[in-house]
Design a protein around this motif. Structure first.
Motif, short mmCIF file in Angstrom:
data_model
loop_
_atom_site.label_atom_id
_atom_site.label_comp_id
_atom_site.label_asym_id
_atom_site.label_seq_id
_atom_site.Cartn_x
_atom_site.Cartn_y
_atom_site.Cartn_z
N UNK A 103 0.81 -1.21 0.00
CA UNK A 103 0.00 0.00 0.00
C UNK A 103 0.85 1.27 0.00
N UNK A 104 2.14 1.13 0.09
CA UNK A 104 2.99 2.31 0.18
C UNK A 104 3.26 2.91 -1.19
N UNK A 105 3.30 4.23 -1.24
CA UNK A 105 3.50 4.96 -2.49
C UNK A 105 4.79 4.53 -3.20
N UNK A 106 5.89 4.44 -2.46
CA UNK A 106 7.18 4.11 -3.07
C UNK A 106 7.18 2.72 -3.67
N UNK A 107 6.42 1.79 -3.07
CA UNK A 107 6.32 0.43 -3.61
C UNK A 107 5.51 0.46 -4.90
N UNK A 108 4.40 1.15 -4.88
CA UNK A 108 3.55 1.24 -6.07
C UNK A 108 4.31 1.86 -7.25
N UNK A 109 5.18 2.82 -6.96
CA UNK A 109 5.92 3.51 -8.01
C UNK A 109 7.27 2.86 -8.32
N UNK A 110 7.57 1.77 -7.62
CA UNK A 110 8.83 1.08 -7.85
C UNK A 110 10.05 1.88 -7.46
N UNK A 111 9.90 2.70 -6.42
CA UNK A 111 10.99 3.58 -6.01
C UNK A 111 11.57 3.11 -4.67
N UNK A 112 12.03 1.86 -4.67
CA UNK A 112 12.55 1.24 -3.45
C UNK A 112 14.00 0.82 -3.65
N UNK A 113 14.82 1.07 -2.65
CA UNK A 113 16.26 0.87 -2.74
C UNK A 113 16.77 0.26 -1.45
N UNK A 114 18.01 -0.18 -1.46
CA UNK A 114 18.63 -0.69 -0.23
C UNK A 114 20.08 -0.23 -0.16
N UNK A 115 20.58 -0.15 1.06
CA UNK A 115 21.99 0.21 1.26
C UNK A 115 22.85 -1.04 1.16
N UNK A 116 24.13 -0.84 1.03
CA UNK A 116 25.06 -1.96 1.10
C UNK A 116 25.19 -2.46 2.52
N UNK A 117 25.64 -3.69 2.68
CA UNK A 117 25.73 -4.29 4.01
C UNK A 117 26.84 -3.68 4.86
N UNK A 118 27.77 -2.94 4.24
CA UNK A 118 28.93 -2.43 4.98
C UNK A 118 28.79 -0.98 5.42
N UNK A 119 27.59 -0.39 5.29
CA UNK A 119 27.46 1.04 5.53
C UNK A 119 27.95 1.47 6.91
N UNK A 120 27.62 0.72 7.95
CA UNK A 120 28.00 1.13 9.30
C UNK A 120 29.49 0.96 9.57
N UNK A 121 30.11 -0.03 8.96
CA UNK A 121 31.54 -0.24 9.16
C UNK A 121 32.38 0.67 8.27
N UNK A 122 31.80 1.20 7.21
CA UNK A 122 32.56 2.03 6.27
C UNK A 122 32.41 3.51 6.65
N UNK A 123 33.02 3.88 7.76
CA UNK A 123 32.97 5.28 8.19
C UNK A 123 33.77 6.19 7.27
N UNK A 124 34.50 5.60 6.34
CA UNK A 124 35.34 6.38 5.43
C UNK A 124 34.61 6.84 4.18
N UNK A 125 33.35 6.49 4.01
CA UNK A 125 32.66 6.80 2.75
C UNK A 125 31.53 7.81 2.96
N UNK A 126 31.61 8.63 3.99
CA UNK A 126 30.52 9.58 4.26
C UNK A 126 30.24 10.47 3.05
N UNK A 127 31.29 11.02 2.44
CA UNK A 127 31.10 11.87 1.28
C UNK A 127 30.49 11.11 0.12
#
Length: 393
Positions: free
Chosen positions: A343-367
């Motif tokens: 029922x969510x708008x983003x699902x209906x419009x196919x605008x769904x994404x995910x982050x990589x599994x290493x986001x929290x450990x990769x403090x070096x990629x903030x930029x």
């Protein structure tokens, strides 16, 4: 380690456990209540007998530390609401009359036990991995390749998790410094034991930085500590340059639901004052859970799926937090979490994404991460240009 020394270590461990179990005696050498031992943030260079102040480390975003340099290569490190350290250069002597609350470190700082594992990426990014000998994560606990490779080569070894370190290994490996996250405050007896063994403990407080670039700027702190000042600055400046100019970009006002679904069926979002909502805002979006706060100050806020839907039903984007739950890689996976997702708008419009599994450990990629968000919010066909965000197909 010889048999006599091992016996002493085991006796110390027994005495420490008994002490804390029966009487809760002794202090930790760090402040568990969050009160600064110097009465607040150090805003000017401390006066140290026999040393002449030279300069203060320039910081662009970080607010939780100061580093002061004195003639002869002495460096004074202050952590807000934490401890103070004096780095004595090779061949140097400890100044007379130094306040007993200041922990002395002798350069070069080597054989570090890194239990604040989010900082591993910063050490690697400035070429400082040789300073680390031990870590609190096993090889399969890392979500990016470099530390796995270092452990595979035997350059870094597992020395027990932060709450149960291998004390004998710390001694056998000649550990000069244990770098802990604030999780160590939950096990003060462990910190006390490490200090009793003659190993200084530094509690990293980068998680208290409200700006994501401030968290990453701790690379300068560690660069000063291990003699990688220029390398640390160059890396930080490179990441900072990637997002320069975004503050002049008008916000798109597109809303973002960043979350994951826990095993008990709750939607877990980030606190609105967390660094990830700050990244989204800097990139030109709006975090839809603007009032999400945890009374205990935690960065993760669980809510019922109904409460989640009431707020996020019309979010323009769904970004699933795969750093915590990597099971969602397709739209079908997301919908399987709960039928209400249909029922969510983003699902209906196919605008769904995910982050990589290493986001929290990769403090070096903030930029890089901020730029990924920016591309996602501003470009018509962003998928091919993203490095750390993936579309759910």
């Amino acid at each position: 380690m010889n048999r006599t020394k091992k016996g002493i270590v085991l006796l110390l461990i027994f005495l420490m456990v008994t002490c804390f179990g029966l009487t809760s005696c002794g202090g930790t050498g760090s402040n568990e209540t969050g009160t600064d031992q110097q009465g607040g943030a150090v805003t000017s260079a401390p006066e140290i007998e026999g040393l002449s102040f030279q300069s203060e480390l320039e910081r662009d975003y970080a607010t939780q530390f100061n580093v002061y340099t004195y003639e002869g290569g002495y460096k004074y490190f202050h952590i807000v609401d934490g401890d103070d350290f004096l780095l004595v250069p090779e061949g140097g002597t400890v100044p007379e009359g130094l306040d007993e609350s200041v922990t002395v470190l002798q350069a070069p700082v080597e054989n570090i036990y890194l239990a604040a594992t989010a900082q591993m990426a910063l050490f690697i990014s400035m070429g400082g991995e040789d300073s680390i000998r031990m870590t609190s994560l096993k090889q399969d606990g890392w979500t990016f390749d470099e530390p796995k490779k270092l452990m595979d080569e035997g350059k870094i070894v597992f020395a027990g998790k932060y709450s149960e370190p291998d004390y004998e290994m710390l001694l056998d490996e000649g550990c000069q410094l244990a770098i802990e996250s604030t999780m160590i405050y939950h096990t003060p007896e462990v910190q006390e034991m490490i200090v009793e063994l003659g190993i200084p403990v530094l509690v990293d407080r980068s998680s208290y930085e409200s700006n994501p670039l401030g968290r990453m700027e701790w690379i300068k702190f560690y660069g000063e500590l291990i003699g990688k000042t220029e390398e640390a600055k160059a890396f930080f400046d490179g990441q900072k340059a990637k997002v320069e100019g975004l503050d002049e970009f008008p916000n798109t006002e597109k809303t973002v639901a960043f979350f994951y679904i826990s095993t008990d069926g709750k939607a877990v979002v980030r606190s609105s004052d967390d660094y990830i909502p700050a990244m989204i805002d800097m990139a030109g979006g709006r975090y839809i859970f603007k009032d999400a706060m945890d009374e205990s100050g935690k960065s993760s806020v669980p809510m019922t799926i109904e409460a989640f839907y009431d707020i996020a039903a019309n979010a323009d984007y769904i970004i699933y937090n795969a750093s915590i739950d990597s099971s969602v890689t397709t739209m079908a996976d997301l919908i399987a979490k709960d039928p209400i997702m249909n029922e969510m708008k983003a699902v209906k419009e196919g605008n769904c994404w995910s982050t990589g599994s290493s986001m929290y450990q990769r403090t070096d990629i903030a930029g890089d991460m901020i730029m990924d968000f920016h591309i996602l919010f501003t470009e018509e066909d962003p998928e091919s240009k993203l490095n750390y965000i993936t579309k759910l197909n």
